[in-house]
Design an enzyme around this catalytic site. Structure first.
Site, mmCIF file in Angstrom:
data_model
loop_
_atom_site.group_PDB
_atom_site.id
_atom_site.type_symbol
_atom_site.label_atom_id
_atom_site.label_comp_id
_atom_site.label_asym_id
_atom_site.label_seq_id
_atom_site.Cartn_x
_atom_site.Cartn_y
_atom_site.Cartn_z
ATOM 1 N N LYS A 1 -14.482 -0.092 -10.078
ATOM 2 C CA LYS A 1 -15.752 0.273 -9.472
ATOM 3 C C LYS A 1 -16.667 0.907 -10.514
ATOM 4 O O LYS A 1 -16.285 1.088 -11.674
ATOM 5 C CB LYS A 1 -15.499 1.206 -8.286
ATOM 6 C CG LYS A 1 -14.669 0.534 -7.179
ATOM 7 C CD LYS A 1 -14.366 1.468 -6.046
ATOM 8 C CE LYS A 1 -15.586 1.744 -5.188
ATOM 9 N NZ LYS A 1 -16.040 0.533 -4.446
ATOM 10 N N LYS B 1 -11.834 2.517 4.204
ATOM 11 C CA LYS B 1 -12.553 3.503 5.024
ATOM 12 C C LYS B 1 -11.877 3.603 6.397
ATOM 13 O O LYS B 1 -12.430 3.219 7.427
ATOM 14 C CB LYS B 1 -14.021 3.117 5.149
ATOM 15 C CG LYS B 1 -14.748 3.136 3.809
ATOM 16 C CD LYS B 1 -16.177 2.637 3.928
ATOM 17 C CE LYS B 1 -16.862 2.611 2.563
ATOM 18 N NZ LYS B 1 -18.249 2.094 2.646
ATOM 19 N N GLU C 1 -16.441 -4.657 -9.380
ATOM 20 C CA GLU C 1 -17.659 -4.418 -8.615
ATOM 21 C C GLU C 1 -18.872 -4.646 -9.511
ATOM 22 O O GLU C 1 -18.938 -4.122 -10.625
ATOM 23 C CB GLU C 1 -17.650 -2.978 -8.102
ATOM 24 C CG GLU C 1 -18.891 -2.589 -7.305
ATOM 25 C CD GLU C 1 -18.846 -1.126 -6.913
ATOM 26 O OE1 GLU C 1 -18.239 -0.817 -5.877
ATOM 27 O OE2 GLU C 1 -19.416 -0.286 -7.663
ATOM 28 N N ARG D 1 -0.947 9.894 26.820
ATOM 29 C CA ARG D 1 -2.111 10.154 25.979
ATOM 30 C C ARG D 1 -1.960 9.537 24.595
ATOM 31 O O ARG D 1 -2.900 8.928 24.055
ATOM 32 C CB ARG D 1 -2.339 11.666 25.862
ATOM 33 C CG ARG D 1 -3.600 12.064 25.112
ATOM 34 C CD ARG D 1 -4.845 11.716 25.909
ATOM 35 N NE ARG D 1 -5.392 10.396 25.580
ATOM 36 C CZ ARG D 1 -6.073 9.660 26.441
ATOM 37 N NH1 ARG D 1 -6.289 10.073 27.672
ATOM 38 N NH2 ARG D 1 -6.544 8.485 26.084
ATOM 39 N N ASP E 1 -22.045 -6.088 -4.865
ATOM 40 C CA ASP E 1 -22.224 -4.858 -4.112
ATOM 41 C C ASP E 1 -23.693 -4.540 -3.877
ATOM 42 O O ASP E 1 -24.463 -4.368 -4.822
ATOM 43 C CB ASP E 1 -21.562 -3.697 -4.856
ATOM 44 C CG ASP E 1 -21.566 -2.419 -4.043
ATOM 45 O OD1 ASP E 1 -21.177 -2.477 -2.866
ATOM 46 O OD2 ASP E 1 -21.951 -1.375 -4.592
#
Length: 281
Positions: free
Chosen positions: A168, A136, A198, A101, A219
């Site tokens: 950012k 992510k 960004e 598994r 972005d």
């Protein structure tokens, strides 16, 4: 493309945690039925077309359960069709059944990521644009997720918060401007550390360029704005496109002349590649 020594140490810790989660004090079913010395051979087969990833990880999973012999029919990064053999494993029933598994969980996820990455890379063929992953990723699985992206032909963006500067919107808002944010990081870190900024509009692109950014991220801009930004930057730094980068849109964005396109969907919305493991003797 194989994992480094440091990466292998992290992978081994991950595998140990996964076994502790799945087996803990023991596999009650297998231990009740099969003596450790009874050997068998199991075959891994692709149940759908795709790109294989995770063979190196599967071998380490097996090695932690006992002695084994593996015959490979493909390698990480290879393409398979439905029904193709991936590997044959000869080991004790105990090794095969306790590893099954976990081995499949790793390989199916990684092969799904590699397969999806390959679709994006293929869509950009003939351009100079490279496909990047993002942060992510599944918590704890980033190393494997990003390894799978490489097997699919993509490239890795930063591994974490520790290996690159990414300014950012919230960083910039907190200090007041792009210029101030770039000045602050340059004053604290060596020039060898790349700085990415960004941006969301041409005015911000101009400011990031003047501030000395190494990479400018465009972005969530539309194609017309990105084309103007690429012309404005004019190869003075690298350009990354990001935000809503679907497979249907990726080709036209690459044609704008960006150096990189980052795609969160490579890892945050992965569909596992179907792989089976069955005893053949």
């Amino acid at each position: 493309m194989k994992a480094t020594h440091d990466e292998l140490e992290k992978i081994d810790r991950l595998i140990d945690l996964a076994f502790d989660e799945d087996i803990a004090q023991g596999d009650l079913t297998t231990e009740s039925i099969f003596p450790d010395v009874t050997e068998a051979t199991a075959l891994l087969t692709a149940k759908a077309p795709g790109i294989i990833s995770g063979i190196e990880i599967a071998q380490r999973v097996l090695d932690k359960r006992g002695s084994n012999k593996v015959q490979l029919f493909v390698n990480d990064g290879d393409s398979v069709q439905k029904g193709d053999k991936i590997m044959a494993i000869t080991a004790s029933y105990a090794t095969l059944l306790t590893a099954e598994r976990l081995l499949l969980n790793f390989m199916q996820r990684m092969s799904g990521i590699a397969t999806e990455t390959h679709r994006y890379v293929t869509a950009c063929e003939g351009t100079s644009t490279h496909i990047l992953d993002t942060r992510k990723t599944a918590p704890g699985l980033r190393l494997l997720d990003k390894m799978a992206v490489r097997h699919g032909g993509g490239r890795n963006h930063r591994m974490g918060l520790y290996d690159m500067i990414m300014l950012k919107d919230n960083h910039i808002k907190a200090v007041g401007s792009i210029t101030k944010a770039v000045e602050m990081v340059h004053s604290q870190l060596p020039l060898s550390v790349k700085v990415e900024v960004e941006t969301t509009c041409l005015k911000e692109v101009e400011e990031a360029l003047s501030a000395g950014a190494d990479i400018i991220m465009l972005d969530n801009m539309n194609n017309e704005a990105m084309l103007e930004a690429v012309r404005l930057i004019n190869h003075r730094c690298a350009v990354e496109a990001s935000g809503n980068m679907t497979l249907e849109r990726i080709r036209e964005v690459a044609a704008l002349g960006v150096d990189y396109i980052s795609v969160g969907a490579l890892t945050h919305s992965v569909k596992a590649l179907d792989i089976s493991m069955n005893f053949i003797q």
